[in-house]
Design an enzyme around this catalytic site. Sequence first.
Site, PDB file in Angstrom:
ATOM      1  CB  SER A 141      10.816   4.637  -1.212  1.00  0.00           C
ATOM      2  OG  SER A 141      10.591   4.014   0.036  1.00  0.00           O
ATOM      3  CB  SER A 142       5.793   3.438   0.884  1.00  0.00           C
ATOM      4  OG  SER A 142       5.241   2.852  -0.266  1.00  0.00           O
TER       5      SER A 142
ATOM      6  CG  HIS B 200       3.368   1.035  -5.350  1.00  0.00           C
ATOM      7  ND1 HIS B 200       3.548   2.055  -4.452  1.00  0.00           N
ATOM      8  CD2 HIS B 200       3.907  -0.067  -4.782  1.00  0.00           C
ATOM      9  CE1 HIS B 200       4.152   1.578  -3.378  1.00  0.00           C
ATOM     10  NE2 HIS B 200       4.392   0.300  -3.552  1.00  0.00           N
TER      11      HIS B 200
ATOM     12  N   GLY C 158       0.812  -1.203   0.000  1.00  0.00           N
ATOM     13  CA  GLY C 158       0.000   0.000   0.000  1.00  0.00           C
ATOM     14  C   GLY C 158       0.847   1.256   0.000  1.00  0.00           C
TER      15      GLY C 158
ATOM     16  CG  ASP D 239      12.029  -3.008  -2.565  1.00  0.00           C
ATOM     17  OD1 ASP D 239      12.751  -2.376  -1.782  1.00  0.00           O
ATOM     18  OD2 ASP D 239      10.821  -2.753  -2.729  1.00  0.00           O
TER      19      ASP D 239
ATOM     20  CB  VAL E 169       9.201   5.425 -10.835  1.00  0.00           C
ATOM     21  CG1 VAL E 169       8.669   6.803 -11.175  1.00  0.00           C
ATOM     22  CG2 VAL E 169       8.595   4.375 -11.758  1.00  0.00           C
TER      23      VAL E 169
ATOM     24  CD  GLN F 148      10.452  -7.416  -2.303  1.00  0.00           C
ATOM     25  OE1 GLN F 148      10.295  -7.313  -1.099  1.00  0.00           O
ATOM     26  NE2 GLN F 148       9.735  -6.693  -3.150  1.00  0.00           N
TER      27      GLN F 148
ATOM     28  CG  LEU G  82      -0.881   1.643  -3.872  1.00  0.00           C
ATOM     29  CD1 LEU G  82      -2.003   1.206  -4.817  1.00  0.00           C
ATOM     30  CD2 LEU G  82       0.200   0.570  -3.811  1.00  0.00           C
TER      31      LEU G  82
END
Length: 285
Positions: A191-192, A36, A30, A156, A182, A159, A32
């Site tokens: 990044s969130s 995302h 989330g 990431d 991005v 990951q 976003l």
Amino acid sequence: MLVHTISEVREKVREWKKQGLTVGLVPTMGALHAGHKSLIDKSVEKCDKTVVSVFVNPIQFCPGEDLDKYPRTLDADEKLCNEAGVDIVFAPSPKEMYGEGHIMSNDFLTYVIPPFFYVNKLCGKSRVGHFDGVCTVVNKLFNIVQPDFAFFGEKDRQQLIILKKMVNDLNIPIEIISCPIVREESGLALSSRNKYLSEEDKKDALALSKILFNIKACYNKGVTDCNALTETAYSYLNQKHSLEYLEFRDENDLEEKKTADDGTIVFIALKIGEVRLIDNISLRA
Ligand code: PAF
């Protein structure tokens, strides 16, 4: 369409599969942002149906990390997804994902454990158990949604490499599609966790992308010795920065590189106060 239960997602996907439609999954926690959105756009373009999962996965946070304060913005996330043409936003509760009592320790829960060689470095070094939590939840999401394609960001990168390895090792019939980082116009990777940064911190955060861009520029001029390339970073750091790592590693298996080549990824993690930021760049042209 916002869905909170596993059975509802399963039912919908079963209908789609009966009609021979392809399904894309974009797993997220989330909060976003445009990063995302780029994954979502790719899925909507490539697949007949797109599911976005929004789940702040407790088992991938280490003790003392930001699980409680991680930004939760489900209304805005749902709006972004609807506007982007997403078919299902799957936002389960921890109880829905992990069952009654939220018993999430590996004394009680079956975990998917990625290989030690992939997790004993970079973020895995300071975030012990993090990638076990990621692989476990992504495996669960794969089993729940059974997509044809799953979309992950290169932001990431460790990951992404670990998840590709998992899919390969466990013969999971899903194709992982990786999507470029991005960046803001300034160079800062989206990044969130950028939400934690003050305007002042944001200026300091530019050190990450500046260091990476400069290393790539030096590589493009012919410098391949990784020690020499590392040296170029220090002029971008000030007292507010605490450098966790700056490492050169292979794009497929994370093996350390002493001499950079096109298959090298430069990884950086930097703390600004309490906020830990990561970034990376491929040296491929
Ligand atoms: O990259 C993330 O946001 C998370 O690690 C993921 C893949 C959604 C698993 O919780």
